[in-house]
Enzyme design. Structure first.
Site, PDB file in Angstrom:
ATOM      1  N   ILE A  76       5.052   1.944  -6.111  1.00  0.00           N
ATOM      2  CA  ILE A  76       4.112   2.482  -5.129  1.00  0.00           C
ATOM      3  C   ILE A  76       4.714   2.421  -3.720  1.00  0.00           C
ATOM      4  O   ILE A  76       4.459   3.302  -2.883  1.00  0.00           O
ATOM      5  CB  ILE A  76       2.750   1.740  -5.201  1.00  0.00           C
ATOM      6  CG1 ILE A  76       1.646   2.547  -4.528  1.00  0.00           C
ATOM      7  CG2 ILE A  76       2.833   0.358  -4.601  1.00  0.00           C
ATOM      8  CD1 ILE A  76       1.177   3.728  -5.338  1.00  0.00           C
ATOM      9  N   SER A 105      11.717  -7.853  -1.572  1.00  0.00           N
ATOM     10  CA  SER A 105      11.308  -7.881  -2.978  1.00  0.00           C
ATOM     11  C   SER A 105      12.163  -8.905  -3.693  1.00  0.00           C
ATOM     12  O   SER A 105      13.335  -9.100  -3.348  1.00  0.00           O
ATOM     13  CB  SER A 105      11.462  -6.508  -3.635  1.00  0.00           C
ATOM     14  OG  SER A 105      12.831  -6.188  -3.789  1.00  0.00           O
ATOM     15  N   ARG A 106      11.562  -9.554  -4.677  1.00  0.00           N
ATOM     16  CA  ARG A 106      12.310 -10.575  -5.409  1.00  0.00           C
ATOM     17  C   ARG A 106      13.489  -9.973  -6.167  1.00  0.00           C
ATOM     18  O   ARG A 106      14.473 -10.621  -6.453  1.00  0.00           O
ATOM     19  CB  ARG A 106      11.373 -11.318  -6.361  1.00  0.00           C
ATOM     20  CG  ARG A 106      10.437 -12.268  -5.621  1.00  0.00           C
ATOM     21  CD  ARG A 106       9.636 -13.101  -6.573  1.00  0.00           C
ATOM     22  NE  ARG A 106       8.771 -12.247  -7.394  1.00  0.00           N
ATOM     23  CZ  ARG A 106       7.927 -12.700  -8.314  1.00  0.00           C
ATOM     24  NH1 ARG A 106       7.846 -13.996  -8.544  1.00  0.00           N
ATOM     25  NH2 ARG A 106       7.169 -11.884  -9.007  1.00  0.00           N
ATOM     26  N   LYS A 156      -4.307  -1.788  -3.016  1.00  0.00           N
ATOM     27  CA  LYS A 156      -5.441  -2.118  -3.858  1.00  0.00           C
ATOM     28  C   LYS A 156      -4.938  -2.723  -5.170  1.00  0.00           C
ATOM     29  O   LYS A 156      -3.863  -2.328  -5.597  1.00  0.00           O
ATOM     30  CB  LYS A 156      -6.306  -0.897  -4.129  1.00  0.00           C
ATOM     31  CG  LYS A 156      -5.555   0.316  -4.633  1.00  0.00           C
ATOM     32  CD  LYS A 156      -5.443   0.716  -6.053  1.00  0.00           C
ATOM     33  CE  LYS A 156      -5.658  -0.029  -7.233  1.00  0.00           C
ATOM     34  NZ  LYS A 156      -5.062   0.617  -8.435  1.00  0.00           N
ATOM     35  N   ASP A 198      -7.189  -1.791 -13.315  1.00  0.00           N
ATOM     36  CA  ASP A 198      -6.236  -1.474 -12.238  1.00  0.00           C
ATOM     37  C   ASP A 198      -6.360  -0.002 -11.838  1.00  0.00           C
ATOM     38  O   ASP A 198      -6.540   0.300 -10.655  1.00  0.00           O
ATOM     39  CB  ASP A 198      -4.800  -1.832 -12.639  1.00  0.00           C
ATOM     40  CG  ASP A 198      -3.828  -1.566 -11.504  1.00  0.00           C
ATOM     41  OD1 ASP A 198      -3.845  -2.332 -10.523  1.00  0.00           O
ATOM     42  OD2 ASP A 198      -3.078  -0.572 -11.578  1.00  0.00           O
TER      43      ASP A 198
END
Lengths: 309, 309
Positions: free
Chosen positions: B14, B36-37, B89, B167
């Protein structure tokens, strides 16, 4: 001052054991009618709550002690009629319902009182003061009882929307949200659901909090067969221990029992209801119900052996 | 006017598909870092979001697009540092977490923006106006897609707190809470949970509302194998039909497609984020997440065949 004419809608064990005697002992109230589908109650008894609302003359307030699933419709109708409304716990099945009732009551200018009876133990404000501003080393909630002993015939507790072990567990949540010195967040909830039920018979819950230095846990269980345990054991990082026993009836601070006298849970609820009505205020704290919802939002569920109903 | 320096924390599909292009197309923002990991993102990339917060100079805002379970901790830290925060969201896993973030943002005087991207279709305000003040004869939400096509590799969606079919379903909830002309209450929710998952793969939900004369239903399903259906079909008691298709991208009123042009969901989100920051306001509507919680509070759960992950 003329007493407030009040009716009880929904007449079961909690109405008979607690609401009726508390109203009888409070001169500011006059119990004028009751209703229950079973026809039990204090005369005059109505089987249909709508008929009660039509026929009870001069009615000013209601206490709604039905199972939770029908409370929203009854309460919305009562608010619409300009009545002050007291709700047994939990105030509704869903959070949207209680939010709606709060809006309706505000628009109508009547008092809505979502009660949490366990908070009315005199230990609760004393425990809150003992913990205020502290960091927390650990919290262990143990809320364990025999469902057959404490909820005889309450089939609704196992049905969808019936709360299961959260029905007593929400009492613990109502106390900790009043005494814990920070916000509590559900991190995980391990729910055990009997294969013939829709609601949990046991729940193991881990919480997090910004004021916590160690583990925060709740163990709710309906399968206790000998005695019951309703305790909240909180240790602060600077060495204080705060232990509530018997559902909040007894309080020990640093091992020493505190000498606390109070009116009793329900007499104190009705004392507060008078204050709220006199001041045209509402009291609606959704946090205990929201913690139950948060448990479901984070839940792992396992099926366990069927219960005998 | 100098652009607002913003970072993206959590870099997945996203972020790459929507957030980066929308920021690139908005001159009021300058994307200065991502984290980001996995080490993916737009340079400079940080593996540890705390390091990003320490090292990104002049940072004023963040967009948090991680999986929901870690959003509260990251957002609370960002707010504490005085950053404006945009949340993908759902804004958090639990209602207590988002309530806490709203309080923190208010205390700190920064903007918190809990986004619901489906609301940014231009059909949504038009549908809301077409339904305003009406009584409703029926509502049918169909939100059905192939989880393997739309959520590849999103193992977290099946874990505790992962939302499952809610979701995508929460997108439908975010639209109906914006367009339905009254409050919606969950009456029952029949959840199908794969035997190897903790979250539902399908949900059949019945709603009630004071403005409804007929059935209000939602059918959410991840098991669709051909195509996808994201529709909301609402009929008013006076004969109007309002049909949203393609997740709100298309709108038919009384059978006639409405000619609607808009900036696109995410460009419109960032346009609104600028307005909120300029006016030091927050936008936090918990109703879509609360409806998911209410589904769990009223749920019947059934175990269904395992999913292949």
């Amino acid at each position: 001052m003329k007493p407030i004419k009040i009716a009880i809608i929904g007449y079961g064990k909690i109405a008979a054991d607690q609401h009726v005697p508390s109203l009888a002992g409070n001169p500011r109230f006059e119990l004028v009618a009751t209703s229950s589908r079973s026809g039990q109650g204090v005369e005059p008894i109505f089987v249909d709550w709508r008929e009660l609302l039509d026929k009870a003359e001069g009615l000013e307030a209601v206490a709604i002690t039905t199972p939770p699933s029908v409370r929203h419709e009854i309460a919305a109708t009562c608010i619409e009629k300009g009545l002050h409304v007291l709700l047994e716990k939990p105030p509704a099945v869903t959070l949207s319902e209680i939010d709606d009732l709060a809006s309706l009551a505000e628009a109508k200018g009547v008092t809505l009182y979502a009660t949490w009876h366990s908070r009315h133990n005199p230990s609760v404000p004393v425990a809150a003061e003992a913990l205020a501003g502290k960091r927390i080393a650990s919290m262990q909630i143990s809320w364990q009882e025999d469902v057959h002993k404490w909820h005889p015939g309450q089939q609704w507790i196992w049905e969808a929307g019936g709360f299961g072990v959260f029905d007593p567990g929400i009492n613990a949540f109502s106390i900790v949200t009043a005494i814990f010195p920070g916000a509590l967040f559900v991190r995980s909830a391990d729910l055990s659901v009997p294969s013939n039920a829709q609601t949990p018979i046991a729940a193991e819950i881990d919480f997090a909090s910004e004021v916590a230095d160690g583990a925060l846990h709740a163990s709710l269980d309906f399968r206790r067969t000998e005695g019951e345990e309703w305790t909240i054991d909180i240790r602060t990082s600077d060495g204080r221990t705060v232990l509530l026993e018997d559902g909040g009836a007894r309080l020990f601070i640093d091992g020493e029992e505190q000498n606390l006298a109070g009116a009793g849970e329900y007499p104190d609820i009705y004392r507060e209801f008078v204050d709220l009505i006199d001041e045209r205020r509402s009291s609606v704290d959704v946090r205990p119900l929201r913690l139950v919802a948060d448990c479901y939002l984070t839940a792992s569920q396992r099926k366990v052996e069927p219960i005998t109903m």
